[in-house]
Design a protein around this motif. Structure first.
Motif, PDB file in Angstrom:
ATOM      1  N   GLY A  68      -1.293  -7.289  10.025  1.00  0.00           N
ATOM      2  CA  GLY A  68      -1.062  -8.637  10.531  1.00  0.00           C
ATOM      3  C   GLY A  68      -2.276  -9.199  11.247  1.00  0.00           C
ATOM      4  N   LYS A  69      -2.987  -8.334  11.973  1.00  0.00           N
ATOM      5  CA  LYS A  69      -4.209  -8.759  12.663  1.00  0.00           C
ATOM      6  C   LYS A  69      -5.312  -9.091  11.663  1.00  0.00           C
ATOM      7  CE  LYS A  69      -3.372  -6.193  16.910  1.00  0.00           C
ATOM      8  NZ  LYS A  69      -3.801  -5.077  17.757  1.00  0.00           N
ATOM      9  N   ILE A  70      -5.427  -8.283  10.621  1.00  0.00           N
ATOM     10  CA  ILE A  70      -6.460  -8.521   9.610  1.00  0.00           C
ATOM     11  C   ILE A  70      -6.198  -9.836   8.887  1.00  0.00           C
ATOM     12  CG2 ILE A  70      -7.408  -7.701   7.407  1.00  0.00           C
ATOM     13  CD1 ILE A  70      -6.842  -4.820   8.475  1.00  0.00           C
ATOM     14  N   LEU A  71      -4.956 -10.063   8.475  1.00  0.00           N
ATOM     15  CA  LEU A  71      -4.620 -11.266   7.718  1.00  0.00           C
ATOM     16  C   LEU A  71      -4.623 -12.534   8.569  1.00  0.00           C
ATOM     17  CD1 LEU A  71      -1.729 -10.001   5.439  1.00  0.00           C
ATOM     18  CD2 LEU A  71      -4.043 -10.597   4.742  1.00  0.00           C
ATOM     19  N   GLY A  72      -4.208 -12.405   9.812  1.00  0.00           N
ATOM     20  CA  GLY A  72      -4.054 -13.585  10.653  1.00  0.00           C
ATOM     21  C   GLY A  72      -5.278 -13.994  11.441  1.00  0.00           C
TER      22      GLY A  72
ATOM     23  N   TYR B 178       4.444 -12.679  -1.161  1.00  0.00           N
ATOM     24  CA  TYR B 178       3.024 -12.462  -1.425  1.00  0.00           C
ATOM     25  C   TYR B 178       2.841 -11.022  -1.876  1.00  0.00           C
ATOM     26  CZ  TYR B 178       2.495 -16.711   1.318  1.00  0.00           C
ATOM     27  OH  TYR B 178       2.601 -17.989   1.788  1.00  0.00           O
ATOM     28  N   ASP B 179       1.879 -10.796  -2.750  1.00  0.00           N
ATOM     29  CA  ASP B 179       1.616  -9.447  -3.252  1.00  0.00           C
ATOM     30  C   ASP B 179       0.618  -8.760  -2.327  1.00  0.00           C
ATOM     31  OD1 ASP B 179       1.478  -7.174  -4.761  1.00  0.00           O
ATOM     32  OD2 ASP B 179       0.151  -8.025  -6.271  1.00  0.00           O
ATOM     33  N   LEU B 180       1.123  -8.049  -1.340  1.00  0.00           N
ATOM     34  CA  LEU B 180       0.269  -7.344  -0.395  1.00  0.00           C
ATOM     35  C   LEU B 180       0.034  -5.897  -0.808  1.00  0.00           C
ATOM     36  CD1 LEU B 180       1.818  -8.658   2.942  1.00  0.00           C
ATOM     37  CD2 LEU B 180      -0.128  -9.570   1.675  1.00  0.00           C
ATOM     38  N   ARG B 181       0.653  -5.477  -1.893  1.00  0.00           N
ATOM     39  CA  ARG B 181       0.541  -4.119  -2.431  1.00  0.00           C
ATOM     40  C   ARG B 181       0.811  -3.055  -1.374  1.00  0.00           C
ATOM     41  NH1 ARG B 181      -4.771  -4.747  -6.288  1.00  0.00           N
ATOM     42  NH2 ARG B 181      -3.985  -6.505  -7.478  1.00  0.00           N
ATOM     43  N   PRO B 182       2.021  -3.053  -0.821  1.00  0.00           N
ATOM     44  CA  PRO B 182       2.344  -2.042   0.186  1.00  0.00           C
ATOM     45  C   PRO B 182       2.398  -0.645  -0.414  1.00  0.00           C
ATOM     46  CG  PRO B 182       4.305  -3.243  -0.440  1.00  0.00           C
ATOM     47  CD  PRO B 182       3.156  -3.917  -1.123  1.00  0.00           C
TER      48      PRO B 182
ATOM     49  N   GLU C  19      -8.526  -7.499   3.358  1.00  0.00           N
ATOM     50  CA  GLU C  19      -9.726  -8.301   3.634  1.00  0.00           C
ATOM     51  C   GLU C  19     -10.034  -9.232   2.466  1.00  0.00           C
ATOM     52  OE1 GLU C  19     -12.560  -5.277   4.688  1.00  0.00           O
ATOM     53  OE2 GLU C  19     -11.757  -5.108   6.712  1.00  0.00           O
ATOM     54  N   LYS C  20      -9.790  -8.763   1.247  1.00  0.00           N
ATOM     55  CA  LYS C  20      -9.979  -9.609   0.067  1.00  0.00           C
ATOM     56  C   LYS C  20      -9.003 -10.791   0.103  1.00  0.00           C
ATOM     57  CE  LYS C  20      -9.517  -9.482  -4.937  1.00  0.00           C
ATOM     58  NZ  LYS C  20      -9.085  -8.688  -6.085  1.00  0.00           N
ATOM     59  N   ILE C  21      -7.746 -10.530   0.453  1.00  0.00           N
ATOM     60  CA  ILE C  21      -6.738 -11.590   0.554  1.00  0.00           C
ATOM     61  C   ILE C  21      -7.143 -12.594   1.624  1.00  0.00           C
ATOM     62  CG2 ILE C  21      -4.366 -12.092   1.259  1.00  0.00           C
ATOM     63  CD1 ILE C  21      -3.527  -9.493  -0.047  1.00  0.00           C
ATOM     64  N   ARG C  22      -7.656 -12.102   2.736  1.00  0.00           N
ATOM     65  CA  ARG C  22      -8.045 -13.001   3.828  1.00  0.00           C
ATOM     66  C   ARG C  22      -9.165 -13.945   3.391  1.00  0.00           C
ATOM     67  NH1 ARG C  22     -10.256 -11.879   9.795  1.00  0.00           N
ATOM     68  NH2 ARG C  22     -10.004 -14.010  10.494  1.00  0.00           N
TER      69      ARG C  22
ATOM     70  N   LEU D  12      -3.957 -16.475   0.966  1.00  0.00           N
ATOM     71  CA  LEU D  12      -2.674 -15.952   0.458  1.00  0.00           C
ATOM     72  C   LEU D  12      -2.231 -16.730  -0.752  1.00  0.00           C
ATOM     73  CD1 LEU D  12      -0.782 -15.405   3.825  1.00  0.00           C
ATOM     74  CD2 LEU D  12      -1.415 -13.637   2.201  1.00  0.00           C
ATOM     75  N   LYS D  13      -1.858 -16.020  -1.790  1.00  0.00           N
ATOM     76  CA  LYS D  13      -1.369 -16.661  -3.006  1.00  0.00           C
ATOM     77  C   LYS D  13       0.024 -16.126  -3.309  1.00  0.00           C
ATOM     78  CE  LYS D  13      -5.997 -17.128  -4.700  1.00  0.00           C
ATOM     79  NZ  LYS D  13      -7.085 -16.377  -5.260  1.00  0.00           N
ATOM     80  N   PRO D  14       0.949 -17.003  -3.702  1.00  0.00           N
ATOM     81  CA  PRO D  14       2.315 -16.548  -4.014  1.00  0.00           C
ATOM     82  C   PRO D  14       2.307 -15.471  -5.094  1.00  0.00           C
ATOM     83  CG  PRO D  14       2.232 -18.926  -3.928  1.00  0.00           C
ATOM     84  CD  PRO D  14       0.815 -18.440  -3.851  1.00  0.00           C
ATOM     85  N   PHE D  15       3.265 -14.560  -4.993  1.00  0.00           N
ATOM     86  CA  PHE D  15       3.418 -13.457  -5.936  1.00  0.00           C
ATOM     87  C   PHE D  15       3.845 -13.991  -7.301  1.00  0.00           C
ATOM     88  CE2 PHE D  15       6.009 -10.111  -7.893  1.00  0.00           C
ATOM     89  CZ  PHE D  15       5.099  -9.083  -7.885  1.00  0.00           C
TER      90      PHE D  15
END
Length: 71
Positions: free
Chosen positions: A17-21, A40-44, A59-62, A66-69
């Motif tokens: 959450g810190k990385i994305l936000g 979102y596809d965060l690949r958990p 980091e790539k997503i950031r 964010l793109k919808p899944f």
């Protein structure tokens, strides 16, 4: 770097959450909802009952936003 490459690390929901936000981190509960609803596809990565995320992918997503899944 690709997820899973040597040197990459798995982070928990709070760190993710810190990385994305950035300056306004997302809560771990928000990420849990996104995973559950596939918003979102965060690949958990599930490890037992814990959920982790690859730092390089977050980091790539950031950078890209964010793109919808897409199923």
């Amino acid at each position: 770097m690709n997820p899973g490459d040597p040197g990459d690390e798995l982070v928990d929901r709070k760190s993710a959450g810190k990385i994305l936000g950035g300056t306004k981190p997302y809560s771990p509960k928000t990420l849990a909802v996104w995973d559950c609803t596939k918003r979102y596809d965060l690949r958990p990565v599930k490890i037992g009952r814990d959920v982790r995320y690859w730092r390089s992918y977050l980091e790539k997503i950031r950078k890209e936003g964010l793109k919808p899944f897409k199923s």
